[in-house]
Motif scaffolding. Structure first.
Motif, PDB file in Angstrom:
ATOM      1  N   PHE A 384      26.456 119.153 -11.625  1.00  0.00           N
ATOM      2  CA  PHE A 384      27.613 118.881 -10.782  1.00  0.00           C
ATOM      3  C   PHE A 384      27.194 117.942  -9.653  1.00  0.00           C
ATOM      4  O   PHE A 384      26.186 118.181  -8.980  1.00  0.00           O
ATOM      5  CB  PHE A 384      28.178 120.166 -10.160  1.00  0.00           C
ATOM      6  CG  PHE A 384      28.738 121.139 -11.155  1.00  0.00           C
ATOM      7  CD1 PHE A 384      29.990 120.943 -11.703  1.00  0.00           C
ATOM      8  CD2 PHE A 384      28.007 122.251 -11.550  1.00  0.00           C
ATOM      9  CE1 PHE A 384      30.508 121.838 -12.620  1.00  0.00           C
ATOM     10  CE2 PHE A 384      28.517 123.150 -12.463  1.00  0.00           C
ATOM     11  CZ  PHE A 384      29.777 122.945 -13.003  1.00  0.00           C
ATOM     12  N   THR A 385      27.950 116.891  -9.447  1.00  0.00           N
ATOM     13  CA  THR A 385      27.799 116.031  -8.273  1.00  0.00           C
ATOM     14  C   THR A 385      28.940 116.358  -7.324  1.00  0.00           C
ATOM     15  O   THR A 385      30.109 116.158  -7.658  1.00  0.00           O
ATOM     16  CB  THR A 385      27.833 114.549  -8.665  1.00  0.00           C
ATOM     17  OG1 THR A 385      26.787 114.295  -9.599  1.00  0.00           O
ATOM     18  CG2 THR A 385      27.635 113.672  -7.433  1.00  0.00           C
ATOM     19  N   LEU A 386      28.590 116.881  -6.149  1.00  0.00           N
ATOM     20  CA  LEU A 386      29.598 117.395  -5.220  1.00  0.00           C
ATOM     21  C   LEU A 386      30.085 116.316  -4.265  1.00  0.00           C
ATOM     22  O   LEU A 386      29.414 115.317  -4.023  1.00  0.00           O
ATOM     23  CB  LEU A 386      29.006 118.561  -4.412  1.00  0.00           C
ATOM     24  CG  LEU A 386      28.390 119.701  -5.223  1.00  0.00           C
ATOM     25  CD1 LEU A 386      27.863 120.773  -4.284  1.00  0.00           C
ATOM     26  CD2 LEU A 386      29.382 120.285  -6.214  1.00  0.00           C
ATOM     27  N   MET A 387      31.268 116.575  -3.736  1.00  0.00           N
ATOM     28  CA  MET A 387      31.786 115.721  -2.678  1.00  0.00           C
ATOM     29  C   MET A 387      31.069 116.027  -1.366  1.00  0.00           C
ATOM     30  O   MET A 387      30.598 117.139  -1.138  1.00  0.00           O
ATOM     31  CB  MET A 387      33.298 115.930  -2.516  1.00  0.00           C
ATOM     32  CG  MET A 387      34.107 115.495  -3.732  1.00  0.00           C
ATOM     33  SD  MET A 387      35.877 115.691  -3.453  1.00  0.00           S
ATOM     34  CE  MET A 387      36.510 115.093  -5.025  1.00  0.00           C
ATOM     35  N   ASP A 388      31.017 115.022  -0.514  1.00  0.00           N
ATOM     36  CA  ASP A 388      30.321 115.178   0.759  1.00  0.00           C
ATOM     37  C   ASP A 388      30.985 116.268   1.588  1.00  0.00           C
ATOM     38  O   ASP A 388      32.198 116.271   1.788  1.00  0.00           O
ATOM     39  CB  ASP A 388      30.357 113.847   1.515  1.00  0.00           C
ATOM     40  CG  ASP A 388      29.403 113.851   2.690  1.00  0.00           C
ATOM     41  OD1 ASP A 388      28.585 114.779   2.782  1.00  0.00           O
ATOM     42  OD2 ASP A 388      29.476 112.918   3.511  1.00  0.00           O
ATOM     43  N   GLY A 389      30.187 117.225   2.050  1.00  0.00           N
ATOM     44  CA  GLY A 389      30.685 118.300   2.881  1.00  0.00           C
ATOM     45  C   GLY A 389      31.108 119.546   2.147  1.00  0.00           C
ATOM     46  O   GLY A 389      31.548 120.510   2.775  1.00  0.00           O
TER      47      GLY A 389
END
Length: 482
Positions: A384-389
């Motif tokens: 998973f590549t997460l969104m910033d924050g």
């Protein structure tokens, strides 16, 4: 105007000195021929710019004129071209011939330029003097011949780098980048020394040449150094390309990629060996691309796009991407940065061994020599590549999901969420099930549906890797007591 040119010259001399220092520091760890040549060129530009500054403040004389011509007109363009030969050549003869030529011309021409008397030396002023008005016949023709050879070398290097780049790799791209910066600078430098160019423009061209050397050494020739562990992987085109060619020749799948049948001096390997060897891939840049590169163990094709948009009972729960069947919520706005420490979530069941004889029956501990994992074991690895924050929120959701899996899914052998030290916005979920039936049961659980729906607003990209278990040892993970 004289003060302005002097200031530009002294600033350029400082820049060239910094570039020479950077080259010398790099030479201690990487004694390449092109680094040596460009170090000589950077030192020559530094001296020449310093002399220009002194001449514009105090006036030019015999000594300042000869030093300016020796360093700026002879050494700087000569060693710029020699550096390109050392950079682009992969064989020893061209490099050795370039060394012989450059050393011979440097020594011979330097002696002639220093010893030959000047013409009209008493008519020099604070303006930058031209070589044609003060050199005798022999020095003038000698410099003309050196300049012609330098221009030919720089143009040939540009053509050669362009042709190699068309069918080359990232190292050839770096070489073309360097040639595109160095070759025009060297040609412009020669033009300024041969023709009557105003002193401010000649000085600016010297400064540009020094900046070009610094830029090429510090930026395009080493763009793949992401951290200190990769410092030793700086540019060495010849050994790397030779090693890559040797590796490709040793792989059994090379013949499958060849457009024409290739004769094999040795008997072909058994058919079962070829599918097990991973396909050769071109070297990739370090970072996110390597972590989420798609790979599926096994020998069957899987349509991941179709599976990601199918109902929950038709594909892996970790295979849904944003805006899929369940819809993705909008990205969180104005979320403060969270602490991206590694999550400590994970579930491993002591009684759920990897060896089984039936879909839901645990077998007693295997005896030595019978430790082959069950072929029905089903595994997934999801990146998973997460969104910033959104790291902290995703970790809390993962911990709740893992706890629910631990309580209510005895046939889930391993279910763990990992953080990535080098990529704070990535999470890796590793899943191992007794068989595919257990995996389908896992997908239908309410906590899995909740994990799927709530993570949509936190995840930027998802990559699913399906696994076969060939060998394994699984024990309960140590847990922290609070």
């Amino acid at each position: 105007m004289e003060i302005l040119v002097a200031v530009i010259a002294f600033a350029g001399a400082l820049l060239a000195a910094i570039a020479a220092g950077a080259l010398i520091r790099r030479l201690r760890d990487d004694p390449e021929g092109w680094l040596i040549a460009w170090t000589v060129a950077a030192v020559a530009l530094c001296v020449s710019l310093g002399v220009i500054g002194v001449g514009y403040l105090m006036g030019f004389g015999t000594a300042t004129f000869k030093i300016y011509q020796l360093t700026g007109s002879l050494l700087a363009p000569l060693w710029l071209g020699i550096g390109l030969i050392q950079l682009l050549s992969e064989k020893a003869p061209p490099k050795f011939a370039a060394w012989l030529y450059s050393i011979a011309i440097t020594i011979t021409a330097s002696v002639i330029l220093v010893a030959d008397p000047l013409l009209n030396s008493g008519k020099m002023t604070k303006l930058l003097p031209t070589g044609s008005g003060h050199w005798g016949l022999i020095p003038d023709k000698l410099l003309l011949g050196v300049h012609v050879v330098d221009v030919l070398v720089l143009l040939a290097a540009a053509v050669f780098a362009g042709l190699r780049w068309r069918n080359g790799d990232e190292y050839d791209t770096d070489n073309l980048h360097a040639v595109a910066v160095i070759a025009p600078s060297g040609i412009a430098l020669i033009g300024a020394m041969r023709f009557s160019v105003p002193g401010i423009f000649t000085t600016a061209l010297f400064v540009v040449a020094a900046a070009a050397i610094w830029y090429c050494v510090l930026r395009p020739l080493a763009p793949y150094e992401d951290d200190e562990d990769e410092v030793e992987q700086e540019r060495r085109p010849s050994p790397r390309r030779a090693a890559a060619a040797a590796a490709e020749q040793s792989e059994p799948t090379v013949a499958l990629r060849s457009p024409m049948p290739q004769p094999m001096p040795q008997p072909m390997p058994p058919p079962v060996v070829a599918p097990e060897a991973p396909p050769a891939v071109q070297p990739r840049r370090s970072g996110l691309g390597d972590l989420v590169a798609e790979y599926r163990a096994g020998d069957q094709e899987v349509d991941y796009a179709a599976r990601m948009t199918s109902p929950p009972d038709a594909g892996p729960s970790t295979g849904y991407i944003m805006n899929g069947r369940h819809g993705g919520g909008p990205a969180q706005q104005d979320v403060p940065r969270q602490d991206y420490s590694m999550p400590g979530t994970g579930a491993v069941y002591p009684g759920a061994e990897l060896f089984s004889t039936g879909p839901h029956q645990a077998q007693p501990q295997q005896q030595p020599g019978s430790g082959k994992p069950s072929p029905s074991i089903y595994g997934l690895l999801t990146v998973f590549t997460l969104m910033d924050g959104s790291g902290a929120a995703f970790d809390r959701l993962a911990e709740q999901t893992v706890e629910a899996v631990r309580r209510g899914e005895p046939d889930t052998l391993v279910y763990a969420c990992h953080g990535v030290k080098s990529a704070p916005l990535q999470r890796i979920v590793y899943e191992l099930y007794r068989d595919e039936v257990a995996y389908r049961d896992h997908q239908r659980q309410p906590h899995v549906e909740r994990f799927l729906n709530e993570r949509q607003a936190m995840v930027l990209a998802t990559n699913v890797i399906e696994l076969n278990v060939n060998a394994a040892k699984v024990v309960p993970l140590p847990t922290a007591m609070y």
